[in-house]
Design a protein around this motif. Sequence first.
Motif, short mmCIF file in Angstrom:
data_model
loop_
_atom_site.label_atom_id
_atom_site.label_comp_id
_atom_site.label_asym_id
_atom_site.label_seq_id
_atom_site.Cartn_x
_atom_site.Cartn_y
_atom_site.Cartn_z
N ARG A 51 0.84 -1.19 0.00
CA ARG A 51 0.00 0.00 0.00
C ARG A 51 0.88 1.25 0.00
NH1 ARG A 51 -5.07 0.16 1.67
NH2 ARG A 51 -4.84 -1.66 3.01
N CYS A 52 0.51 2.21 -0.82
CA CYS A 52 1.21 3.49 -0.83
C CYS A 52 0.80 4.28 0.41
CB CYS A 52 0.86 4.27 -2.10
SG CYS A 52 1.51 5.95 -2.11
N GLY A 53 1.79 4.84 1.10
CA GLY A 53 1.52 5.61 2.30
C GLY A 53 0.90 6.98 2.02
N VAL A 54 0.93 7.43 0.76
CA VAL A 54 0.39 8.75 0.40
C VAL A 54 -1.03 8.62 -0.14
CG1 VAL A 54 0.70 10.79 -1.06
CG2 VAL A 54 2.70 9.68 -0.02
N CYS A 55 -1.23 7.80 -1.20
CA CYS A 55 -2.55 7.72 -1.85
C CYS A 55 -3.35 6.50 -1.37
CB CYS A 55 -2.40 7.68 -3.36
SG CYS A 55 -1.65 6.18 -4.01
N SER A 56 -2.73 5.61 -0.59
CA SER A 56 -3.38 4.42 -0.03
C SER A 56 -3.71 3.34 -1.05
CB SER A 56 -4.66 4.78 0.75
OG SER A 56 -4.33 5.59 1.85
N GLY A 65 7.81 1.23 -5.78
CA GLY A 65 7.43 2.63 -5.69
C GLY A 65 6.04 2.84 -6.25
N CYS A 66 5.34 3.87 -5.75
CA CYS A 66 3.98 4.15 -6.25
C CYS A 66 4.07 4.87 -7.59
CB CYS A 66 3.21 5.00 -5.24
SG CYS A 66 1.56 5.44 -5.83
N PRO A 67 3.46 4.33 -8.64
CA PRO A 67 3.54 4.98 -9.95
C PRO A 67 2.78 6.31 -10.00
CG PRO A 67 2.10 3.05 -10.06
CD PRO A 67 2.71 3.07 -8.69
N THR A 68 1.85 6.52 -9.06
CA THR A 68 1.08 7.78 -9.04
C THR A 68 1.82 8.86 -8.26
OG1 THR A 68 -0.96 6.49 -9.10
CG2 THR A 68 -1.15 8.81 -8.43
N CYS A 69 2.33 8.50 -7.08
CA CYS A 69 2.92 9.48 -6.17
C CYS A 69 4.44 9.57 -6.27
CB CYS A 69 2.54 9.15 -4.72
SG CYS A 69 0.77 8.94 -4.48
N GLY A 70 5.07 8.54 -6.83
CA GLY A 70 6.52 8.56 -6.96
C GLY A 70 7.26 8.37 -5.65
#
Length: 172
Positions: A51-56, A65-70
């Motif tokens: 899970r991305c810690g920024v966008c969840s 790495g999150c492809p949306t938030c980087g």
Amino acid sequence: MSDASKPAKKDADGEVRRIKAPVKLDYTVTAGLALSRFLKGVTAGKLLGQRCGVCSKVYVPPRGGCPTCGVGMGEQVEVKDTGTLTTFCIVNVPFEGQTMKLPYVYGLIALDGADNALHHLILAPPEEVRMGMRLRAEWVPPESRPASMEAIRWFVPTGEPDAPWDSYKEHL
Ligand SMILES: [Zn+2]
């Protein structure tokens, strides 16, 4: 005699414009931390994402790495081996190394608990396959389960009612 050993055909004017040349490429992939955890998980019959810690958003397989938030991905999350078919194609074209009988279905499945969709085979009559169809993984038996997506033989219909469009429209 293979095609490669046949003489090249000449066109009417005597020129050679085409030859058949088989191409083979052997390569090794180093999975890295996130994908290694995922591959160990599939041998145990688990689908692990992060899970991305920024966008969840939860990505399966995890990408590091999150492809949306980087940003680097956060907590590890186990998702279900059931999901919704978001889009698909019916394969009618034969190719070398093919293991499925034509025609067969290949699709994108949004697993329950994931925010992306993964590619896999769908075992169902092509004329019955539709977007929104509910599916479940059919796993290879544990003793012969490889550390790859081939640990899942294919996805099969669950028989549940189709998922509503709004639940999967972001995963096409
Ligand atoms: Zn994110």
